[in-house]
Write a protein that holds these residues in place. Structure first.
Motif, mmCIF file in Angstrom:
data_model
loop_
_atom_site.group_PDB
_atom_site.id
_atom_site.type_symbol
_atom_site.label_atom_id
_atom_site.label_comp_id
_atom_site.label_asym_id
_atom_site.label_seq_id
_atom_site.Cartn_x
_atom_site.Cartn_y
_atom_site.Cartn_z
ATOM 1 N N UNK A 140 79.890 -47.953 -30.378
ATOM 2 C CA UNK A 140 78.945 -49.020 -30.723
ATOM 3 C C UNK A 140 77.545 -48.464 -30.911
ATOM 4 N N UNK A 141 77.126 -47.563 -30.035
ATOM 5 C CA UNK A 141 75.788 -46.961 -30.148
ATOM 6 C C UNK A 141 75.626 -46.237 -31.480
ATOM 7 N N UNK A 142 76.660 -45.528 -31.892
ATOM 8 C CA UNK A 142 76.604 -44.791 -33.145
ATOM 9 C C UNK A 142 76.552 -45.751 -34.339
ATOM 10 N N UNK A 143 77.364 -46.817 -34.279
ATOM 11 C CA UNK A 143 77.388 -47.765 -35.388
ATOM 12 C C UNK A 143 76.039 -48.461 -35.542
ATOM 13 N N UNK A 144 75.444 -48.832 -34.420
ATOM 14 C CA UNK A 144 74.132 -49.472 -34.472
ATOM 15 C C UNK A 144 73.098 -48.519 -35.076
ATOM 16 N N UNK A 145 73.140 -47.286 -34.651
ATOM 17 C CA UNK A 145 72.137 -46.321 -35.096
ATOM 18 C C UNK A 145 72.260 -46.005 -36.583
ATOM 19 N N UNK A 146 73.489 -45.819 -37.063
ATOM 20 C CA UNK A 146 73.651 -45.498 -38.484
ATOM 21 C C UNK A 146 73.298 -46.702 -39.343
ATOM 22 N N UNK A 147 73.603 -47.907 -38.855
ATOM 23 C CA UNK A 147 73.252 -49.090 -39.638
ATOM 24 C C UNK A 147 71.725 -49.242 -39.732
ATOM 25 N N UNK A 148 71.036 -49.018 -38.607
ATOM 26 C CA UNK A 148 69.575 -49.089 -38.641
ATOM 27 C C UNK A 148 69.006 -48.048 -39.598
ATOM 28 N N UNK A 149 69.596 -46.849 -39.598
ATOM 29 C CA UNK A 149 69.123 -45.797 -40.495
ATOM 30 C C UNK A 149 69.308 -46.156 -41.953
ATOM 31 N N UNK A 150 70.484 -46.678 -42.294
ATOM 32 C CA UNK A 150 70.763 -47.042 -43.688
ATOM 33 C C UNK A 150 69.891 -48.211 -44.141
#
Length: 480
Positions: free
Chosen positions: A353-363
């Protein structure tokens, strides 16, 4: 309802001061009075027919306050979030400071907001493109798999058993002269040389013929799963009933006609080569994209609130439960079988979940910086793609999936495409990959290619669709 003030408490956390007018509050009281009074018994009145003033006098002026607040809460929160202009991801404490018919309601609502992300260096990321090569051995292995699927089992007579044969045996095992649990079976099919039984067992069956009765002497391994048998010598009494062998079809034009749409072996091999090439290119492109996603995760900077990660964990578990349900299994049953709890799942899925949140914020930040927005045509095409994928009418999909969610997915895909288009891709040679070497290789700029949507748990590292209207309201999700 009015938002009197928006006070920043700390990073990504705000307190909204809200005001409900006396008129709005009294209207809410009247609404709940009409509903709740039907259940009330007031002396001198038939049940459900007592005027509001008599009920308030009998039970107290505040008798309908709590129900009126419940009635107002959801629309009040949604309106407050909209008027505040904040990107709210979670609703926190709700506290009433003042309440009364003449005052209305003065209250405070704590909310958690989406963090502001920053990202630099997303252009020119260097990644390695795995070698893509199809050899003659690869083609032969694929043909062998097809031969296995089209093999037949035939009975062998007139010779002793050999490695690779499928034998049918009775066996009866003894340790210290006594039979043991699980050591006896009749008409058991065993493939010799497959290593299904204790080391040494299958070797001693080789060389025997149909009708033979003989002993097999073995020793159970020290790490055997049954404690009482570990390291113990055993004798198995065997009777061999049948010897069979798997017969593979001959690879020729007739075989090709039976298993494919082609007429000749040469055509069939060329088709296999083409398919393997396409599969490996697709896998290589996916590998490149995964490397880019990893780089984005490293480069994005944001103070991510715990609530955002927990919301993402909820989404992952709900998605997992839906997949289980589609297979006829409830999440509760799965947890029971696996000896896990929901809390165990939450711990397991938190890093994802942490990774998904972070990549979505980046994109999302890249899309903002680059001005990437979906067109109406792209939005409509994505809706149609979903409708075709699920075999549903287009309008039904539009009712289930928000346009904001669709556009967010398109926007994020545009962002990853831009990162790919501006990446520096190092081509890795096949011999380097086999040897595990890391030699300097030729570099090239990547071409822009639509990223394939991952299926099942592999989608974890990519921006996930967040467009179901069932989860549309953050307030609804966090009310409980």
């Amino acid at each position: 309802m009015n938002v009197k003030a928006t006070n920043k408490v700390e990073t990504n956390r705000y307190e909204l001061e809200l005001e409900v007018s006396p008129e709005e509050f009294n209207e809410a009281i009247n609404t709940v009075y009409k509903r709740e009074s039907k259940k009330m018994n007031i002396p001198g009145f038939r049940k459900g027919h007592a005027p509001r003033a008599f009920i308030e006098k009998y039970y107290g002026e505040e008798v309908f306050y709590e129900a009126a607040i419940d009635h107002l809460y959801r629309p009040m929160v949604m309106e407050a979030v909209e008027k505040s202009g904040l990107q709210v991801i979670s609703i926190g404490e709700f506290k009433i400071d003042e309440i009364g018919k003449d005052k209305g309601i003065l209250c405070k609502l704590n909310v958690v907001t989406k963090p502001e992300a920053t990202i630099e260096g997303y252009k020119g990321i260097e990644v390695t493109h795995p070698a893509v090569e199809v050899t003659g051995e690869d083609i032969d292995r694929e043909i062998d798999r097809v031969r296995e699927r089209n093999s037949r089992i035939i009975t062998v007579e007139g010779r002793a058993a050999e490695n690779g044969d499928i034998v049918t045996i009775d066996f009866d095992g003894y340790v210290d002269g006594k039979q043991f649990d699980g050591g006896k079976a009749d008409n058991y099919e065993l493939t010799l040389g497959a290593g299904q039984f204790i080391p040494g067992f299958e070797d001693q069956v080789v060389g025997h013929s149909i009708g033979d009765e003989f002993d097999v002497n073995v020793t159970f391994p020290e790490d055997y799963h049954a404690e009482e048998l570990k390291g113990k010598p055993a004798v198995f009494k065997i009777k061999l009933h049948e010897i069979k062998v798997k017969e593979l079809p001959t690879v020729d034009d007739e075989f090709v006609k039976d298993v494919s749409e082609f007429d000749t072996l040469d055509e069939y091999k060329k088709d296999i080569e083409k398919r393997l090439q396409e599969q490996r290119e697709k896998a290589a492109d996916s590998d490149v994209e995964n490397q880019l996603v990893e780089a984005i995760i490293e480069k994005v900077q944001a103070e991510i609130p715990d609530e955002m990660v927990e919301n993402e964990v909820d989404e992952i578990i709900n998605s997992f439960a839906y997949r289980l349900q589609s297979q006829g299994l409830k999440l509760e049953t799965y947890l029971k079988y696996t000896g896990q709890t929901t809390d165990d799942l939450r711990v397991q899925y938190k890093p994802q979940a942490e990774r998904q949140v972070k990549v979505r914020l980046g994109l999302e930040k890249i899309a903002e910086l680059e001005g990437l927005k979906p067109t109406e045509e792209e939005t409509e095409a994505e809706y149609q793609k979903l409708a075709d994928s699920y075999g549903m009418p287009l309008e039904s999909v539009k009712n289930l999936v928000t346009v904001e969610g669709i556009n967010g997915d398109i926007q994020n895909q545009k962002a990853i495409d831009l990162v790919k288009a501006n990446a520096v891709v190092v081509e890795k040679k096949a011999e380097e990959e086999q040897a595990g070497e890391k030699k300097p290789a030729k570099k090239r700029a990547s071409t822009k290619k639509k990223a394939e949507a991952a299926e099942g748990e592999e989608a974890a590292e990519k921006p996930k669709r967040r467009s179901s209207k069932k989860a549309e309201s953050t307030e609804e999700k966090n009310e409980g």
